[in-house]
Design a protein around this motif. Structure first.
Motif, PDB file in Angstrom:
ATOM      1  N   PRO A  44       0.846  -1.196   0.000  1.00 14.16           N
ATOM      2  CA  PRO A  44       0.000   0.000   0.000  1.00 14.16           C
ATOM      3  C   PRO A  44       0.887   1.255   0.000  1.00 14.16           C
ATOM      4  CG  PRO A  44      -0.731  -1.551   1.683  1.00 14.16           C
ATOM      5  CD  PRO A  44       0.593  -2.046   1.170  1.00 14.16           C
ATOM      6  N   ARG A  45       0.564   2.192  -0.843  1.00 14.69           N
ATOM      7  CA  ARG A  45       1.390   3.407  -0.981  1.00 14.69           C
ATOM      8  C   ARG A  45       1.604   4.126   0.348  1.00 14.69           C
ATOM      9  NH1 ARG A  45       1.952   4.801  -6.422  1.00 14.69           N
ATOM     10  NH2 ARG A  45       0.552   3.631  -7.765  1.00 14.69           N
ATOM     11  N   GLU A  46       0.563   4.143   1.181  1.00 12.65           N
ATOM     12  CA  GLU A  46       0.678   4.870   2.449  1.00 12.65           C
ATOM     13  C   GLU A  46       1.600   4.165   3.448  1.00 12.65           C
ATOM     14  OE1 GLU A  46      -3.011   2.282   2.841  1.00 12.65           O
ATOM     15  OE2 GLU A  46      -2.175   3.563   1.279  1.00 12.65           O
ATOM     16  N   MET A  47       1.961   2.925   3.174  1.00  9.53           N
ATOM     17  CA  MET A  47       2.861   2.167   4.040  1.00  9.53           C
ATOM     18  C   MET A  47       4.318   2.237   3.567  1.00  9.53           C
ATOM     19  SD  MET A  47       1.165   0.726   6.490  1.00  9.53           S
ATOM     20  CE  MET A  47       0.011   2.054   6.676  1.00  9.53           C
ATOM     21  N   LEU A  48       4.573   2.970   2.486  1.00  8.50           N
ATOM     22  CA  LEU A  48       5.908   3.031   1.876  1.00  8.50           C
ATOM     23  C   LEU A  48       6.513   4.416   2.011  1.00  8.50           C
ATOM     24  CD1 LEU A  48       8.167   1.909  -0.030  1.00  8.50           C
ATOM     25  CD2 LEU A  48       6.708   2.638  -1.936  1.00  8.50           C
ATOM     26  N   THR A  49       7.764   4.463   2.465  1.00 14.71           N
ATOM     27  CA  THR A  49       8.547   5.692   2.473  1.00 14.71           C
ATOM     28  C   THR A  49       9.782   5.457   1.615  1.00 14.71           C
ATOM     29  OG1 THR A  49       7.815   6.237   4.707  1.00 14.71           O
ATOM     30  CG2 THR A  49       9.803   7.353   3.909  1.00 14.71           C
ATOM     31  N   ILE A  50       9.997   6.339   0.640  1.00 17.72           N
ATOM     32  CA  ILE A  50      11.181   6.257  -0.225  1.00 17.72           C
ATOM     33  C   ILE A  50      12.112   7.397   0.152  1.00 17.72           C
ATOM     34  CG2 ILE A  50      12.062   6.311  -2.580  1.00 17.72           C
ATOM     35  CD1 ILE A  50       9.277   5.321  -3.490  1.00 17.72           C
ATOM     36  N   ILE A  51      13.341   7.064   0.502  1.00 16.06           N
ATOM     37  CA  ILE A  51      14.359   8.051   0.821  1.00 16.06           C
ATOM     38  C   ILE A  51      15.282   8.118  -0.392  1.00 16.06           C
ATOM     39  CG2 ILE A  51      16.242   8.686   2.385  1.00 16.06           C
ATOM     40  CD1 ILE A  51      13.794   6.192   3.663  1.00 16.06           C
ATOM     41  N   GLY A  52      15.518   9.325  -0.883  1.00 16.79           N
ATOM     42  CA  GLY A  52      16.289   9.478  -2.109  1.00 16.79           C
ATOM     43  C   GLY A  52      15.397   9.372  -3.335  1.00 16.79           C
ATOM     44  N   GLU A  53      14.134   9.738  -3.164  1.00 16.34           N
ATOM     45  CA  GLU A  53      13.174   9.637  -4.266  1.00 16.34           C
ATOM     46  C   GLU A  53      13.595  10.452  -5.480  1.00 16.34           C
ATOM     47  OE1 GLU A  53       8.347   9.421  -4.793  1.00 16.34           O
ATOM     48  OE2 GLU A  53       9.181  10.093  -2.894  1.00 16.34           O
ATOM     49  N   ASP A  54      14.379  11.498  -5.257  1.00 19.99           N
ATOM     50  CA  ASP A  54      14.878  12.294  -6.381  1.00 19.99           C
ATOM     51  C   ASP A  54      15.912  11.528  -7.212  1.00 19.99           C
ATOM     52  OD1 ASP A  54      16.661  12.439  -4.157  1.00 19.99           O
ATOM     53  OD2 ASP A  54      17.626  14.200  -5.037  1.00 19.99           O
ATOM     54  N   ARG A  55      16.384  10.391  -6.709  1.00 18.52           N
ATOM     55  CA  ARG A  55      17.337   9.540  -7.432  1.00 18.52           C
ATOM     56  C   ARG A  55      16.622   8.419  -8.201  1.00 18.52           C
ATOM     57  NH1 ARG A  55      20.732  12.605  -8.442  1.00 18.52           N
ATOM     58  NH2 ARG A  55      21.923  10.881  -9.269  1.00 18.52           N
ATOM     59  N   VAL A  56      15.276   8.416  -8.157  1.00 21.53           N
ATOM     60  CA  VAL A  56      14.494   7.429  -8.901  1.00 21.53           C
ATOM     61  C   VAL A  56      14.081   8.045 -10.231  1.00 21.53           C
ATOM     62  CG1 VAL A  56      12.384   6.031  -8.954  1.00 21.53           C
ATOM     63  CG2 VAL A  56      13.616   6.349  -6.794  1.00 21.53           C
ATOM     64  N   SER A  57      14.382   7.337 -11.315  1.00 20.75           N
ATOM     65  CA  SER A  57      13.935   7.730 -12.646  1.00 20.75           C
ATOM     66  C   SER A  57      12.794   6.803 -13.034  1.00 20.75           C
ATOM     67  CB  SER A  57      15.087   7.596 -13.642  1.00 20.75           C
ATOM     68  OG  SER A  57      14.649   7.939 -14.938  1.00 20.75           O
ATOM     69  N   TRP A  58      11.749   7.378 -13.593  1.00 21.29           N
ATOM     70  CA  TRP A  58      10.573   6.594 -13.966  1.00 21.29           C
ATOM     71  C   TRP A  58      10.520   6.439 -15.476  1.00 21.29           C
ATOM     72  CZ3 TRP A  58       7.855   4.037 -10.417  1.00 21.29           C
ATOM     73  CH2 TRP A  58       7.976   4.468  -9.087  1.00 21.29           C
ATOM     74  N   TYR A  59      10.429   5.197 -15.924  1.00 20.56           N
ATOM     75  CA  TYR A  59      10.312   4.884 -17.340  1.00 20.56           C
ATOM     76  C   TYR A  59       8.894   4.389 -17.602  1.00 20.56           C
ATOM     77  CZ  TYR A  59      10.623   2.280 -21.669  1.00 20.56           C
ATOM     78  OH  TYR A  59      10.391   1.791 -22.933  1.00 20.56           O
ATOM     79  N   ARG A  60       8.204   5.027 -18.548  1.00 22.23           N
ATOM     80  CA  ARG A  60       6.849   4.612 -18.895  1.00 22.23           C
ATOM     81  C   ARG A  60       6.948   3.463 -19.884  1.00 22.23           C
ATOM     82  NH1 ARG A  60       2.240   6.058 -17.530  1.00 22.23           N
ATOM     83  NH2 ARG A  60       2.880   8.006 -16.593  1.00 22.23           N
ATOM     84  N   SER A  61       6.646   2.239 -19.404  1.00 28.02           N
ATOM     85  CA  SER A  61       6.778   1.046 -20.242  1.00 28.02           C
ATOM     86  C   SER A  61       5.490   0.705 -20.994  1.00 28.02           C
ATOM     87  CB  SER A  61       7.220  -0.153 -19.399  1.00 28.02           C
ATOM     88  OG  SER A  61       6.311  -0.409 -18.354  1.00 28.02           O
ATOM     89  N   SER A  62       4.389   1.341 -20.636  1.00 27.54           N
ATOM     90  CA  SER A  62       3.134   1.207 -21.371  1.00 27.54           C
ATOM     91  C   SER A  62       2.274   2.414 -21.014  1.00 27.54           C
ATOM     92  CB  SER A  62       2.425  -0.110 -21.027  1.00 27.54           C
ATOM     93  OG  SER A  62       1.938  -0.096 -19.711  1.00 27.54           O
ATOM     94  N   GLU A  63       1.088   2.461 -21.569  1.00 29.05           N
ATOM     95  CA  GLU A  63       0.217   3.619 -21.358  1.00 29.05           C
ATOM     96  C   GLU A  63      -0.081   3.879 -19.877  1.00 29.05           C
ATOM     97  OE1 GLU A  63      -4.339   4.676 -22.423  1.00 29.05           O
ATOM     98  OE2 GLU A  63      -3.110   3.931 -24.088  1.00 29.05           O
ATOM     99  N   LYS A  64      -0.251   2.810 -19.078  1.00 26.92           N
ATOM    100  CA  LYS A  64      -0.633   2.974 -17.673  1.00 26.92           C
ATOM    101  C   LYS A  64       0.444   2.573 -16.678  1.00 26.92           C
ATOM    102  CE  LYS A  64      -5.543   2.352 -18.476  1.00 26.92           C
ATOM    103  NZ  LYS A  64      -6.734   1.596 -18.132  1.00 26.92           N
ATOM    104  N   VAL A  65       1.542   1.991 -17.145  1.00 26.01           N
ATOM    105  CA  VAL A  65       2.568   1.455 -16.241  1.00 26.01           C
ATOM    106  C   VAL A  65       3.874   2.221 -16.373  1.00 26.01           C
ATOM    107  CG1 VAL A  65       3.969  -0.575 -15.702  1.00 26.01           C
ATOM    108  CG2 VAL A  65       1.557  -0.851 -16.282  1.00 26.01           C
ATOM    109  N   ARG A  66       4.488   2.467 -15.218  1.00 24.34           N
ATOM    110  CA  ARG A  66       5.835   3.036 -15.194  1.00 24.34           C
ATOM    111  C   ARG A  66       6.689   2.196 -14.266  1.00 24.34           C
ATOM    112  NH1 ARG A  66       5.945   8.391 -11.450  1.00 24.34           N
ATOM    113  NH2 ARG A  66       5.077   7.437  -9.589  1.00 24.34           N
TER     114      ARG A  66
END
Length: 126
Positions: A44-66
């Motif tokens: 669940p998104r509310e249970m996740l904390t990402i530290i260094g989120e600015d170091r994550v690059s998101w690649y869109r692999s399909s219309e709805k998925v990254r």
């Protein structure tokens, strides 16, 4: 609580709940992204904390998925469907113990020809 990171440690994360049993996806995209098959658990998104989120690059692999990768070391970390309340996290990124076990294999009709699935777990997408 569970924690994990990318290979270089630039991206770390904490999950404040028990992990759901992961699945192993054998689809072409997951194999190309991970170099083999992709094993992940949904959190669940509310249970996740990402530290260094600015170091994550998101690649869109399909219309709805990254897919989220560390910009430093290239570790494949996250699989995200827009609008879904959960985010998938790569099992290999977690520190041990994870206290869970693989539940099933999915998209097995697309699996690589260089390996067999012989662990007796359920297989979907034959």
């Amino acid at each position: 609580m569970h924690s994990g990171s990318c290979l270089c440690g630039a991206v770390t994360f904490q999950v404040r709940c028990e992990l759901q049993p992961p699945d192993a996806c054998h689809c072409r995209q997951c194999r190309k992204t991970s170099g083999h098959y992709w094993a992940s658990t949904d959190v669940p998104r509310e249970m996740l904390t990402i530290i260094g989120e600015d170091r994550v690059s998101w690649y869109r692999s399909s219309e709805k998925v990254r897919r989220g990768f560390c910009v430093n070391c290239g570790s494949s970390l996250f699989w995200d469907v827009e609008g879904r309340p959960r985010l998938a996290i790569a099992m290999g990124a977690f520190d041990q113990p994870t206290n869970t076990h693989l539940e099933k294999h999915i998209f097995v009709a697309d699996k690589g020809d260089y390996y067999e699935i012989a662990d007796g777990l359920p297989q979907e997408g034959l």
